[in-house]
Design a protein around this motif. Sequence first.
Motif, PDB file in Angstrom:
ATOM      1  N   SER A   1      41.388  38.330  52.417  1.00 16.67           N
ATOM      2  CA  SER A   1      42.638  37.595  52.650  1.00 16.67           C
ATOM      3  C   SER A   1      43.792  38.373  52.039  1.00 16.67           C
ATOM      4  O   SER A   1      43.599  39.163  51.119  1.00 16.67           O
ATOM      5  N   LYS A   2      44.986  38.134  52.572  1.00 15.05           N
ATOM      6  CA  LYS A   2      46.169  38.849  52.067  1.00 15.05           C
ATOM      7  C   LYS A   2      46.386  38.595  50.577  1.00 15.05           C
ATOM      8  O   LYS A   2      46.746  39.501  49.827  1.00 15.05           O
ATOM      9  N   LYS A   3      46.137  37.338  50.169  1.00 14.18           N
ATOM     10  CA  LYS A   3      46.412  37.022  48.767  1.00 14.18           C
ATOM     11  C   LYS A   3      45.396  37.672  47.805  1.00 14.18           C
ATOM     12  O   LYS A   3      45.646  37.789  46.616  1.00 14.18           O
ATOM     13  N   GLY A   4      44.259  38.122  48.333  1.00 20.12           N
ATOM     14  CA  GLY A   4      43.250  38.747  47.474  1.00 20.12           C
ATOM     15  C   GLY A   4      43.270  40.261  47.521  1.00 20.12           C
ATOM     16  O   GLY A   4      42.347  40.917  47.018  1.00 20.12           O
ATOM     17  N   ARG A   5      44.335  40.850  48.138  1.00 21.81           N
ATOM     18  CA  ARG A   5      44.323  42.294  48.342  1.00 21.81           C
ATOM     19  C   ARG A   5      44.439  43.093  47.040  1.00 21.81           C
ATOM     20  O   ARG A   5      43.919  44.200  46.935  1.00 21.81           O
ATOM     21  N   PHE A   6      45.139  42.488  46.024  1.00 21.24           N
ATOM     22  CA  PHE A   6      45.283  43.225  44.762  1.00 21.24           C
ATOM     23  C   PHE A   6      43.939  43.316  44.016  1.00 21.24           C
ATOM     24  O   PHE A   6      43.579  44.364  43.469  1.00 21.24           O
TER      25      PHE A   6
END
Length: 663
Positions: free
Chosen positions: A181-186
């Motif tokens: 997911s985008k929010k888990g990219r870091f």
Amino acid sequence: MARTAEMKLLELMVLKNDISSVIEYIGKKENFQFQTKLKESAAGDSSEDSLNVDSQFYESLSKAYTELGYEEPNIDIKNCNAPVDDDRKKAADFIAAYTDLKTRIAEATDEAHKVNDAYKEAMAFSNLKVSYSELEHLSFLSLRIGRIPENQYEDLKERLEGSAVVIKLGNDSSHILVASSKKGRFALDAELKNHNFVELEVPSDFKGVPESALKGLEEKKAEADKVLEERITEKTNFAETHRAQLEHLLGCFAIAVQIEAITSRLESTELVYRITGWIPASETENYMKGLDELTEGRIAIRAYEPFEVPSVMSGKEQVPVKLQHGKFVKSFERMIFSYGSPIYGAIDPTPFVAVFFTILFGIMFGDCGQGLVFLIAGILMALNIIKVGGWNKFAPIFMAIGISSSIMGLLTGEFFGTETVLEPFAEWVTGLFGTPRAPILKLMPSADPKSIYVMFGVFGVAVAIGFVINTCGLLLNIINNLSRKRFAEAFLGKNGLAGAVFFWYVIALVLRIVLAKHAVAAYDIIIILVSLFFAAFAEPFERAANHEKPLFENGFGTYLISGAVELIEVVSGYLSNTVSFVRVGAFALSHAVLNFTILTLTEMVGGQGTIGGIIVLIAGNALIIVLEGMIVAIQVIRLQYYEFFSKFFHETGREFKPFKFEI
């Protein structure tokens, strides 16, 4: 009694033009030990070895030998000579050919790696049919495409489970696509970094690799792999066809390097080199004649007796010790030198060690069948059918202990632990002297009251052998000191004649009391006390004999105390030296008990006629041969070192180690 070989010191004055051939002669003969350590190369010297062409050839050839992967080096340096121009030409041609082969292998390897990497990359993206830009623009997904080490794929997948999807691209685990997911990219990027992820740049319109390109890469990969395989085969063939030549050249240039190393450290003027070294006296005449013929008379040689060498007479240098024996006794030499070298001119103890070791081992390890195993192993080692490296030179020892163990086994009736096989032989032998019986000598304790007498008889024989061994040690010490004109050490002290008389007289007195029922007389006490006094309180008499003053070096009080301590040591020492040999009888009995135990276990699993019984019998005997054989050998060596050597080995000499060429 044989003494160590007589030695002479040779002084050679060699012209510069002859020095290489002279050193080669010395190295080939293997009977010349340089008198002192050769001088070190001068500091700041421009290292001739690094500039020497032969040294460079040797380094290159050695490297090639290692890289070609020969498993068992087979270089006979004795059949090689210092290189001549023809050898240098052959070496240069070989190195050029091998360097060319290495270059072609490296190029083929590099090409194969490049093509394989390209093919892997192509295969990794061959299934990506949707354009990468369409996937990347998904609002809810974050995508990463790249490479990781294959061995980290499973760990990465496990750590990202539940937060990201990991997809293999291609047939291995090195190329992957990861979606989260985008929010888990870091968090995803951090985990990928921990797993050595290398992101690949993918064109936005990329939709996979065309089939035609894949096929072309596959053909190129197969071609590169084939070329590499051919180069590897060529290397294998090269190694097989050039091995003999390479080993011969290595031997030649190894000699050249060692000649150069010796030459650079000799005493010399601009035109002449000086060499001094020890050589067996018996070989001096032929040695000098050979050097004279080699140099066509251009050499000055002078031979010195040891007493003519100032450094020897002043005690600064020891004459090296060489022992001369036949094959059997020679195999025991390392047992001597592992303890220390005898003094030059002393009686050679090796023959005594050979006899004592063989007898003691046979008594302690009496089994005809197991002894035959040692005998056969020794014969096979002597014939090089069995190769065990440096152990092959000990083949005569294996044969000797095999024979002595077999003889003891014939007496005790033991044949791989069984007592039935040798019964006919025992009955035939005993029948010649009366009623037939088997075995001739029964060691295994039993309910028969006579067995206790046999057991004590074995211990008595062991102690008697110990008496003989101790006596030989004392006699060697006395004779060696007399030959060196050290009369105080020969007659006084616990290992001199005084200690020997005490030891012998006490043994004789005990035998008189036990066997002849004699009572102790006054003269017995006088002889024992006088001999004991000169054995324990010998210091002032030794100093007087050696013209040393004062007689009591540390005072009379200290002398009395040290004498009392020495008195206790003399008595306890001789007692322990004698009783120590009881272990010989104990090991003989324990060997019989071990054999009996193996037979008992064999019967418990069905007897010798069953598979289980045969397995137990074979395994048990193998265990006895290996483990008990090692233990008995250690015990025999221990008896030699502590009970025999301790009588005369009070100072060590210098072993003769002649210069020889090595590879």
